[in-house]
Design an enzyme around this catalytic site. Structure first.
Site, short mmCIF file in Angstrom:
data_model
loop_
_atom_site.label_atom_id
_atom_site.label_comp_id
_atom_site.label_asym_id
_atom_site.label_seq_id
_atom_site.Cartn_x
_atom_site.Cartn_y
_atom_site.Cartn_z
N ARG A 25 7.85 1.52 -0.97
CA ARG A 25 9.02 2.28 -0.53
C ARG A 25 9.20 2.20 0.99
NH1 ARG A 25 12.00 5.47 -3.82
NH2 ARG A 25 11.09 6.25 -5.75
N LYS A 76 -10.49 -14.28 -2.39
CA LYS A 76 -10.39 -13.41 -1.22
C LYS A 76 -11.34 -13.85 -0.11
CE LYS A 76 -9.29 -9.17 -3.82
NZ LYS A 76 -7.91 -8.88 -3.42
#
Lengths: 301, 201
Positions: free
Chosen positions: A172, A88
Site C-alpha cells: 500500500r 538468496k
C-alpha cells in the site's frame, strides 16, 4: 553491464533482466529447502522456486547468522525442476552473489531474510549478468535498489511470520507513493526526489508512467489463498510465499490453492473454492510480538 | 468494427501484449475462462512459464475449448506461447500438455538458463525492413518442423551457437509463433502481422 556471450547476441542487458521478471507475472514463487519440496511447488504450478537452506520461520526460530545456501543443494534443485530457480545472497555480499551466478541460478534475491553482510552498501547489481530481485518497504527504498541494478522488486512484509499485515502495509505504501508522484506537478519532483532519497531521473520516470520501471511482487507473511489474492488486488504483479506453504498442515493442497487463488484473484467464488479444507495454516507469529531489533523488514536501507 | 483479440491471461506478460494490440486499433480481452473465449477473433498466448500455463490450463479445463478454437481463429504465441502451440516438445515435463496445431517440435530453454538470455538483430522478410531487434528470454527453439510450416525467421548459421540456422519464428495457416518477445519492445511489426492475419481471416 552488458557482456558478450558465447552466443553472438548480447546477454545480461537491462531488457532481458527486467523482461525475465515480466514472464513471472501473475505467478507464485515458493521457498523450498529440498528437491521434494521443489517438485511439489512445480507440480502445483509455481512460476519459480527460491532455493534456500531454511525457510524464514526456521531462521527466525533457530537464530544465528543466516547465509547463502550450500551450492550442492542449489544444484540439486536446479536439476530437479524445469521452472526458474532463484537463490538468496546476503545484503551486500557480492561474493555470495558471484557464487550463485556461477551455479546458473536464474535470479538472485539480495535478501533481508539472511543476515546482512554489509550495513552500508548493497551489491552493485549492474556488475552481474544474472538479474536481481530486492526487497523494499517503500518507494524510495525500491528506487534506490533499482538504481543499483535490481531488475525486480518485492515488497518485504515480515518474513516467517504468517502475519500478512506488513506485506499489506508495504505494498500500500509503495502504490500510494507512486500515485502521489503521478499527481505532482513537474517542479515538485525535485523535492519529492530529495524526500524519497531516490535518483531524480527515476522519480520523474515513475511520475510520468505511474508505475515502477520493474515488476513488483509482494512477500512476507502470505499464508492463505485469500492473502495471496489480496496482494494481487492491491496491485502486486505476483507473490512470494515463504514459510506459508511448507510450514502448513498440507503443503501440496495449500500450494495448489495459493496458485489457483493468485490466478483468480478477482473472483471471490474461486478464492472460496481454493480456501476449502486446506488443513492447518502455519501457526504464525504476530509482527507486533516481535521485538523491533528482530524484525527482518528493518534490514536494508 | 474492431475485432476482439483475446490474450490468454493465465500467467505471464499479458499486459505487454495487451498494450501492443491496443496500439493497433483492436479491442483486447483478457481471457482466463472458457466463457471468455467466446466471440474472440484471435488469441495471443503470452510469454511466461509454459509448465505453469499448462498445469493451470488443465486445472481450469481450458485445453478442450482452446484446441477447438485453434482450428477456427488465428492464434499467436510468443516464447511460452510457442511451446503451447507446438505439437510436440522436448525438455518439457513428461506430462506437459499443449494446445498444439503447429507441426513443430519445440525445445524448451534451448539457449540455456537466464544468464544466457540475449538480444540479437534478425532479418524477417515477412515484416520487411529495417532489421528486427529480437529479445530472447529462457527461450525455446523450433527444433524440427514439417514441410507444412513456413519459417518466418531464423538465427543464421554464422551467428548461431550450433553453426546451423536456428528457427525462431514460424507460421502454419492460422497459427504463428515466435521464440522471442516482441511485446517487450517498442517495435509493433510482429503484432501488426498477426492483427492482419486476424483481419483477413
Amino acid at each position: 553491464m552488458a557482456t558478450d556471450a558465447t552466443n553472438t547476441g548480447v546477454t545480461g542487458t537491462t531488457r532481458v533482466k527486467r523482461g525475465m521478471a515480466d514472464m513471472l507475472k501473475g505467478g507464485v514463487i515458493m521457498d523450498v529447502v529440498n528437491v521434494e519440496q521443489a517438485k511439489i511447488a512445480e507440480d502445483a504450478g509455481a512460476i519459480a522456486v527460491m532455493a534456500l537452506e531454511r525457510v524464514p520461520a526456521d531462521i527466525r526460530a533457530q537464530g544465528g547468522v543466516a547465509r547463502m545456501s550450500d551450492p550442492t543443494m542449489i544444484d540439486e534443485i536446479i536439476n530437479a525442476v524445469s521452472i526458474p530457480v532463484m537463490a538468496k545472497a546476503r545484503i551486500g555480499h557480492f561474493v555470495e552473489a558471484q557464487v550463485i551466478q556461477s551455479l546458473g541460478v536464474d535470479y538472485i534475491d539480495e535478501s533481508e531474510v539472511l543476515t546482512p553482510a554489509d550495513y552500508i552498501n548493497h551489491i552493485d547489481k549492474w556488475a552481474f549478468t544474472v538479474p536481481f530481485v530486492c526487497g523494499a518497504t517503500n518507494l524510495g527504498e525500491a528506487l534506490r535498489r533499482i538504481n543499483e541494478g535490481a531488475a525486480m522488486i518485492r515488497s518485504k512484509g515480515e518474513a516467517g511470520t504468517g502475519d500478512v499485515s506488513n506485506a499489506t502495509g508495504h505494498i500500500r505504501t509503495i502504490k500510494g507513493e507512486i500515485r502521489r508522484l503521478s499527481s505532482m506537478s513537474k517542479d515538485e519532483l525535485y523535492v519529492a526526489a530529495k524526500e524519497l532519497q531516490a535518483p531524480y531521473e527515476l522519480v520523474c520516470e515513475v511520475a510520468e508512467t505511474g508505475a515502477l520501471p520493474v515488476v513488483l511482487f509482494t512477500a512476507g507473511g502470505i499464508a492463505t489463498p485469500a492473502d495471496a489474492a489480496m496482494m494481487m488486488q492491491l496491485g502486486a504483479d505476483g507473490v512470494f510465499v515463504g514459510s506459508g506453504i511448507f510450514k502448513s498442515g498440507d503443503p501440496v493442497k495449500r500450494a495448489n490453492a495459493i496458485v489457483q487463488a493468485t490466478l483468480h484473484f478477482d473472483n471471490p467464488d474461486e478464492i472460496a473454492k481454493a480456501s476449502r479444507g486446506l488443513g492447518e495454516a502455519m501457526v504464525g507469529i504476530n509482527v507486533a510480538d516481535i521485538p523491533v531489533p528482530h524484525r527482518l523488514a528493518e534490514r536494508g536501507w | 468494427m474492431s475485432p476482439v483479440i483475446g490474450v490468454l491471461a493465465i500467467q505471464g506478460d499479458v499486459r505487454e501484449h495487451a498494450r501492443c494490440l491496443e496500439q493497433l486499433d483492436v479491442d483486447v480481452r483478457l481471457v482466463k475462462t472458457a466463457e471468455q473465449l467466446k466471440g474472440i477473433a484471435g488469441l495471443v498466448i503470452p510469454g511466461g512459464e509454459s509448465t505453469t500455463m499448462s498445469i493451470l490450463a488443465v486445472k481450469n479445463n481450458l485445453f478442450g475449448p482452446l484446441r477447438e478454437l485453434r482450428t477456427q481463429i488465428p492464434m499467436y504465441g510468443s516464447c511460452a506461447g510457442l511451446i503451447m502451440l507446438a505439437d510436440s516438445i522436448t525438455d518439457g515435463r513428461p506430462d506437459q500438455e499443449t494446445i498444439g496445431g503447429l507441426n513443430i517440435t519445440a525445445k524448451r530453454n534451448a539457449f540455456g538458463r537466464q544468464v544466457d538470455s540475449f538480444e540479437i538483430d534478425l532479418n524477417i522478410a515477412a515484416i520487411g525492413d529495417p532489421v528486427y531487434h529480437a529479445v530472447f528470454i529462457r527461450a525455446p527453439l523450433v527444433e524440427a518442423a514439417s514441410p507444412a510450416v513456413e519459417v518466418l525467421a531464423a538465427i543464421p548459421a554464422d551467428k548461431s551457437l550450433t553453426g546451423t540456422d536456428q528457427v525462431v519464428a514460424v507460421r502454419q495457416n492460422n497459427l504463428m509463433a515466435t521464440s522471442f518477445h516482441p511485446e517487450i519492445t517498442a517495435d509493433l511489426r510482429i503484432h501488426k502481422y498477426f492483427v492482419d492475419m486476424v483481419r483477413s481471416a
